[in-house]
Design a protein around this motif. Structure first.
Motif, PDB file in Angstrom:
ATOM      1  N   GLN A  20       0.805  -1.216   0.000  1.00  0.00           N
ATOM      2  CA  GLN A  20       0.000   0.000   0.000  1.00  0.00           C
ATOM      3  C   GLN A  20       0.840   1.270   0.000  1.00  0.00           C
ATOM      4  OE1 GLN A  20      -3.510  -0.024   2.584  1.00  0.00           O
ATOM      5  NE2 GLN A  20      -3.018  -2.122   3.167  1.00  0.00           N
ATOM      6  N   THR A  21       2.064   1.188   0.533  1.00  0.00           N
ATOM      7  CA  THR A  21       2.916   2.363   0.658  1.00  0.00           C
ATOM      8  C   THR A  21       4.302   2.054   0.092  1.00  0.00           C
ATOM      9  OG1 THR A  21       3.796   1.738   2.824  1.00  0.00           O
ATOM     10  CG2 THR A  21       1.708   2.974   2.793  1.00  0.00           C
ATOM     11  N   TRP A  22       5.109   3.098  -0.082  1.00  0.00           N
ATOM     12  CA  TRP A  22       6.480   2.872  -0.522  1.00  0.00           C
ATOM     13  C   TRP A  22       7.264   2.091   0.526  1.00  0.00           C
ATOM     14  CZ3 TRP A  22       7.090   3.050  -5.340  1.00  0.00           C
ATOM     15  CH2 TRP A  22       6.476   4.012  -6.144  1.00  0.00           C
TER      16      TRP A  22
END
Length: 632
Positions: free
Chosen positions: A244-246
């Protein structure tokens, strides 16, 4: 039947009359080479580790320039399977001409010359070019994938001079398994509806007129419709993770490659001894980097979790080769032996490649480099080149976002950006001009940063014969002989290449009676830019190659007895895009001409294109300046 059933849920089947080219709305034909009559993509996610993608495309080819749309390429590997491919050809009246047989669909390895091992393959369905236009092709494809690191990117209008009658994109997800998506230039946002234990996301477009790219256009995402999709979590070959995120992306990549950085003890001792005399981190890293370049070579290896899991460092030590992942991991392992932390950094490489979508975390990368923190400084290593200067990123990986892979997750960082003062051409030319216009020129040039790259590549990757031909093509003088040339490189953080040329220039001056007409600018010319014949739609984009500085000093030794009929007035042209200045002085029989250009990359509004054309027009005119000398 699975394919037909899934696609029929998106749109009903066509009647034979609808295949007729005459049924295309007239506005869609204007300036089009091909028309997408119908395009349907259905992506059904079965679980965290499996999905099925089904596509159905009908394209009418209007002329020869549209023939490339009569073929279909479907890549696959050991984590994906092509279940079905069909191809059908129709004439202008919609009459069926041919169906592709299975043995007419070619299957071959997708390895290139630099690839040693790969499980990448390609199926190609293709019709021969037709003698008459228009004609229509229809393709249906079904694929199953067990690598869900990559969800589809929907780009219904993926080419210039291509119009779209209707296109749709459906992503069918299990309930509770969220879809991430990013929309660009889509008039209508996603329609989302729940059907039992599934959630469906759907996009559609109709009647898209063909797009003509404009000079110096930005990346296509700025003006073409596009939808990016990605999972929030996945499972591939036993590896599970959130995406979902880096931080999640980096954490997953780290887990794929954890504990693969162990080298033999003999090599560890060798690295310790090799760097023992160096007192600084940069000095030690430079020694290891030189060792890497001397002892290994780049070979692409597209195996392991879709090509994202590296070969162990021990195998690289034994085999002396590896791909970008393996060589970066190997360099990291050697630095680890001398207690210098280093981190793989995944990046989208390429000289003309657009930056990643920073607001949409995902696997948007195609390359791996190495990052070595050094106090307040950071060292960046391109580990695949045996010649690349230590610490230099250049146009291949410089000036863009990358994902630093840390044990506790990923972090977006910027690689070094090279400013105009880094990308310099300094040139000194001494010209001995004869009374008949013949000239001898001794040229000494120094190129730095981005401006040295093509010269560096010529030095290291061309034979002497090819180098000579390349130099001759770059010297844009109407008639000359290359008597001698030489290169010398300084491999620094901002690398330099020195070039020396000896030229015999025929009739550089133009004698006429007692006058001698002398063009002033021998080698550095910026051509004019083509003006547009209609209002510009898109922003003006000057890429990193427009961040540079040129400084030329040309000293002419004039024939005896000649004096200037008039002097060249100093000229300076200022613009938001840069600055241009020229001047000339004469002392006795010596003429000195100086020229300096500074350019700046950047994105400018569409209205600025007229100013850009005017700026370049003025420069081109000034570059053609000449002086007239009269014999006393």
């Amino acid at each position: 039947m699975l394919l037909a059933g899934a696609l029929s849920a998106v749109a009903p089947a066509w009647s034979q009359d609808e295949y007729k080219a005459s049924a295309i709305p007239e506005p869609l034909k204007v300036k089009a080479h091909a028309v997408v009559r119908r395009s349907e993509t259905v992506y059904t996610v079965k679980s965290l580790g499996e999905a099925v993608e089904q596509t159905h495309t009908i394209i009418t080819i209007l002329d020869k320039e549209g023939d490339s749309h009569a073929s279909l390429r479907v890549p696959y590997d050991k984590l994906s399977k092509v279940n079905e491919i069909e191809g059908v050809l129709y004439d202008a009246a919609g009459k069926l001409i041919k169906k592709l047989r299975k043995n007419e669909i070619v299957d071959y390895s997708a390895m290139d010359d630099a690839t040693l091992y790969s499980d990448n393959r390609m199926k190609i369905a293709q019709f021969p070019n037709q003698r008459s236009y228009p004609y229509t092709v229809e393709f249906t494809v079904e694929q199953t994938s067990r690598n869900l690191m990559f969800y589809p990117q929907w780009a219904p209008q993926a080419d210039e001079y291509l119009s779209v009658e209707q296109a749709s994109f459906l992503v069918d997800m299990p309930k509770g398994q969220a879809l991430r998506y990013k929309e660009y230039n889509v008039a209508n946002p996603a329609k989302i509806d729940d059907q039992g234990d599934r959630t469906r996301y759907q996009w559609s477009v109709t009647n898209l007129l063909p797009v003509e790219e404009e000079p110096f256009s930005p990346d296509a995402r700025a003006f073409l419709p596009m939808v990016l999709t990605a999972p929030t979590e996945l499972e591939v070959q036993g590896y599970e993770g959130k995406l979902q995120t880096w931080e999640d992306i980096g954490r997953f990549y780290y887990r794929l490659n954890k504990d693969r950085d162990v080298i033999p003890d003999e090599l560890r001792q060798q690295i310790i001894q090799l760097t023992a005399s160096e007192q600084t981190t940069a000095g030690k890293v430079a020694k290891v980097y030189a060792f890497l370049q001397n002892q290994t070579r780049y070979v692409s290896v597209q195996l392991g979790i879709g090509g994202w899991q590296t070969i162990e460092a021990g195998k690289v030590a034994a085999n002396k080769y590896g791909d970008c992942k393996a060589l970066s991991n190997y360099a990291k392992a050697m630095l680890k032996a001398i207690h210098i932390p280093a981190y793989e950094t995944i990046i989208r490489a390429g000289k003309q490649t657009a930056d990643i979508h920073t607001d949409f975390p995902g696997f948007q990368f195609n390359h791996v480099i190495l990052c070595v923190p050094d106090g307040r400084d950071t060292l960046w290593l391109e580990c695949t080149s045996q010649h690349n200067p230590f610490g230099y990123m250049g146009t291949f990986t410089g000036g863009r976002h990358a994902l630093l892979v840390l044990p506790d997750g990923g972090k977006l960082v910027m690689t070094p950006t090279y400013k105009a003062a880094d990308n310099v051409q300094h040139r000194h030319i001494r010209i001995t001009l004869m009374e008949d216009g013949e000239a001898k020129a001794e040229v000494s040039s120094a190129y730095t940063g981005i401006q040295q790259e093509s010269y560096f590549e010529a030095m290291n990757y061309m034979s002497q014969a090819d180098q000579r031909s390349w130099v001759i093509k770059r010297v844009q003088i109407p008639a000359f002989e290359l008597e001698n040339y030489a290169f010398k490189a300084e491999p620094k953080r901002i690398p330099v290449v020195h070039e020396k040329l000896s030229l015999h220039v025929r009739r550089w001056g133009n004698p006429s009676g007692t006058r001698l007409f002398v063009p002033l600018n021998l080698m550095s010319h910026l051509p004019a830019v083509t003006p547009m014949d209609k209002p510009r739609k898109f922003a003006l984009m000057l890429g990193r190659e427009y961040e540079f500085e040129d400084a030329d000093t040309i000293t002419y030794q004039l024939p005896k007895g000649y004096v200037p009929e008039f002097m060249l007035e100093p000229l300076a042209i200022e613009s938001k895009f840069g600055r241009y200045a020229v001047a000339a002085t004469v002392k006795g029989e010596t003429l000195v001409y100086t020229r300096k250009v500074t350019m700046h990359s950047g994105r400018y509004p569409a209205a600025a294109y007229t100013e850009w054309v005017d700026f370049r027009k003025k420069i081109a005119r000034a570059d053609r300046a000449q002086m007239v000398f009269i014999k006393k």
